[in-house]
Design an enzyme around this catalytic site. Structure first.
Site, mmCIF file in Angstrom:
data_model
loop_
_atom_site.group_PDB
_atom_site.id
_atom_site.type_symbol
_atom_site.label_atom_id
_atom_site.label_comp_id
_atom_site.label_asym_id
_atom_site.label_seq_id
_atom_site.Cartn_x
_atom_site.Cartn_y
_atom_site.Cartn_z
ATOM 1 N N HIS A 186 3.460 4.010 -3.590
ATOM 2 C CA HIS A 186 3.959 5.345 -3.944
ATOM 3 C C HIS A 186 5.338 5.273 -4.594
ATOM 4 O O HIS A 186 5.655 6.062 -5.484
ATOM 5 C CB HIS A 186 4.055 6.225 -2.696
ATOM 6 C CG HIS A 186 2.743 6.605 -2.104
ATOM 7 N ND1 HIS A 186 1.812 7.379 -2.771
ATOM 8 C CD2 HIS A 186 2.200 6.332 -0.879
ATOM 9 C CE1 HIS A 186 0.760 7.569 -1.988
ATOM 10 N NE2 HIS A 186 0.966 6.948 -0.843
ATOM 11 N N SER A 205 3.476 11.003 8.593
ATOM 12 C CA SER A 205 3.433 10.982 7.127
ATOM 13 C C SER A 205 4.593 11.733 6.496
ATOM 14 O O SER A 205 5.000 11.414 5.377
ATOM 15 C CB SER A 205 2.126 11.601 6.619
ATOM 16 O OG SER A 205 1.024 11.137 7.341
ATOM 17 N N TYR A 254 4.248 15.997 3.228
ATOM 18 C CA TYR A 254 3.643 14.681 3.002
ATOM 19 C C TYR A 254 4.550 13.858 2.087
ATOM 20 O O TYR A 254 4.888 14.282 0.981
ATOM 21 C CB TYR A 254 2.277 14.906 2.351
ATOM 22 C CG TYR A 254 1.309 13.769 2.401
ATOM 23 C CD1 TYR A 254 0.901 13.222 3.616
ATOM 24 C CD2 TYR A 254 0.748 13.265 1.229
ATOM 25 C CE1 TYR A 254 -0.026 12.198 3.651
ATOM 26 C CE2 TYR A 254 -0.184 12.249 1.252
ATOM 27 C CZ TYR A 254 -0.565 11.718 2.477
ATOM 28 O OH TYR A 254 -1.493 10.705 2.516
ATOM 29 N N HIS A 264 7.882 7.178 8.832
ATOM 30 C CA HIS A 264 8.612 7.331 7.572
ATOM 31 C C HIS A 264 10.063 7.652 7.902
ATOM 32 O O HIS A 264 10.377 8.173 8.963
ATOM 33 C CB HIS A 264 7.979 8.406 6.679
ATOM 34 C CG HIS A 264 6.823 7.889 5.886
ATOM 35 N ND1 HIS A 264 6.947 7.385 4.607
ATOM 36 C CD2 HIS A 264 5.514 7.748 6.212
ATOM 37 C CE1 HIS A 264 5.765 6.974 4.179
ATOM 38 N NE2 HIS A 264 4.873 7.181 5.130
ATOM 39 N N ARG A 282 0.845 -1.196 0.000
ATOM 40 C CA ARG A 282 0.000 0.000 0.000
ATOM 41 C C ARG A 282 0.884 1.251 0.000
ATOM 42 O O ARG A 282 0.993 1.926 -1.005
ATOM 43 C CB ARG A 282 -0.975 -0.012 1.183
ATOM 44 C CG ARG A 282 -2.159 0.970 0.995
ATOM 45 C CD ARG A 282 -1.810 2.403 1.275
ATOM 46 N NE ARG A 282 -1.257 2.591 2.615
ATOM 47 C CZ ARG A 282 -0.618 3.696 3.005
ATOM 48 N NH1 ARG A 282 -0.426 4.705 2.169
ATOM 49 N NH2 ARG A 282 -0.133 3.796 4.236
ATOM 50 N N HIS A 290 3.049 4.558 12.672
ATOM 51 C CA HIS A 290 3.375 4.496 11.245
ATOM 52 C C HIS A 290 4.471 5.519 10.993
ATOM 53 O O HIS A 290 4.226 6.729 11.038
ATOM 54 C CB HIS A 290 2.131 4.819 10.408
ATOM 55 C CG HIS A 290 2.373 4.827 8.926
ATOM 56 N ND1 HIS A 290 2.134 3.726 8.135
ATOM 57 C CD2 HIS A 290 2.833 5.804 8.089
ATOM 58 C CE1 HIS A 290 2.433 4.032 6.869
ATOM 59 N NE2 HIS A 290 2.859 5.286 6.818
#
Length: 337
Positions: A18, A168, A288, A199, A14, A197
């Site tokens: 990107h 994000s 983002y 990054h 998912r 979550h």
């Protein structure tokens, strides 16, 4: 940790979309899902990078539909639950029902960190379907820990049984993470789970995930080889190795994950998923992460630096869903040269 087992939530199929502009083939999905299932992760998230119905002019068209991808993954897993992502305003409850019929059993309902109120209908409907229902507060660095906790409380009230802190932009450090989890724990019911979550734009994806677990976080998102937006997510195999060193229970096969990362996922990258000039700018500016590829396209088209576009987007506090503004910003920068 108190001996509890971490819930390992893979996002390669998912968020990883990107990194390759949503172009996984169905065979890619089957191979990666099977490898993850064999390695005993708890859930495998499958959707367009921007969630159900994200395939569009604004976000980029996918090689297949969400339902085709979900069915492909559901066909090969025996242990893991298939998860999916829904952003209210992009996906609808009808899309959620279709995803459930295709095999999804977990849904993460994602909103900007100050807009939890738009998730009520979707969370309530997911609970009616009997799905494991998660609230997903994106760009969590853009509000205070106290405000984030109030938004989490709204999602809990709608029926979410787990709430995620979602970095994000890959913009937070360990102190930021600790503050947010402490605020959530103070506000939520003891039985409501929390998730992280991360990054990797500041190379802190694994460190931030560890800090979250130390604050009582139950679920960790990660992806094979870090496959995800920007510099990617916390690399799953790296997080598991670190968790092993800490003596944490995770139930997964580290070496199987290492093999899947290098043999199945890394060869698919048409742009390396790594910390470099552009992805570091994302984390530093708090932008983002999925803006990366769009910014690089705009920079090439208008003869600009992608870093300049990213920094300006950060100054303007652009959030997920404003991808159309990337071209506006690029044109402004070009005209002001």
């Amino acid at each position: 940790m108190n001996g509890k087992k971490l819930y390992i939530s893979d996002v390669t199929l998912r968020d990883g979309m990107h990194a390759i502009r949503h172009q996984y083939s169905l065979e890619n999905v089957r191979q990666i899902a099977k490898a993850l299932d064999d390695a005993r992760v708890d859930s495998i998230e499958v959707a367009h990078g921007d969630g159900l119905q994200g395939s569009s002019f604004n976000y980029g068209f996918g090689a297949h539909s969400d339902l085709e991808w979900i069915e492909a993954a559901a066909d090969v897993v025996k242990h893991a639950k298939i998860a999916t992502l829904l952003l209210p305003g992009i996906g609808t409850i009808h899309d959620l029902k279709n995803a459930w019929q295709a095999g999804a059993r977990v849904v993460r309902v994602a909103t900007h960190c100050t807009e939890a109120d738009v998730s009520a209908q979707h969370i309530q409907y997911a609970r009616e379907l009997g799905m494991d229902t998660v609230g997903f507060l994106m760009m969590s660095h853009m509000t205070t820990p106290e405000n984030l906790a109030k938004q989490a409380k709204l999602m809990e009230g709608y029926g979410a049984t787990c709430i995620y802190v979602v970095d994000s932009g890959g913009a937070m450090n360990m102190s930021d993470i600790r503050d947010r989890f402490r605020a959530l724990k103070a506000e939520l019911k003891p039985e409501t789970q929390t998730g992280m979550h991360a990054h990797h734009n500041l190379s802190l994806g694994v460190a931030n995930s560890i800090a979250a677990v130390e604050e009582g976080c139950d679920r960790i998102d990660a992806s094979l080889a870090g496959m995800g937006a920007g510099a990617g997510n916390a690399p799953l195999e790296v997080f598991i190795a670190a968790a092993d060193k800490l003596g944490w229970q995770h139930g997964t096969d580290l070496y199987a994950l290492m093999d899947a990362a290098d043999d199945l996922v890394r060869p698919l990258q048409d742009r390396p998923v790594r910390v470099d000039r552009e992805t570091l700018a994302l984390g530093y500016a708090g932008v983002y992460s999925s803006f990366l590829r769009h910014c690089e396209t705009a920079a090439a088209r208008y003869g600009l630096s992608a870093v300049d576009i990213l920094v300006e987007l950060g100054k303007r506090r652009m959030v997920g869903g404003q991808e159309d503004m990337i071209v506006d910003v690029a044109l402004d920068l070009r005209n002001n040269k």
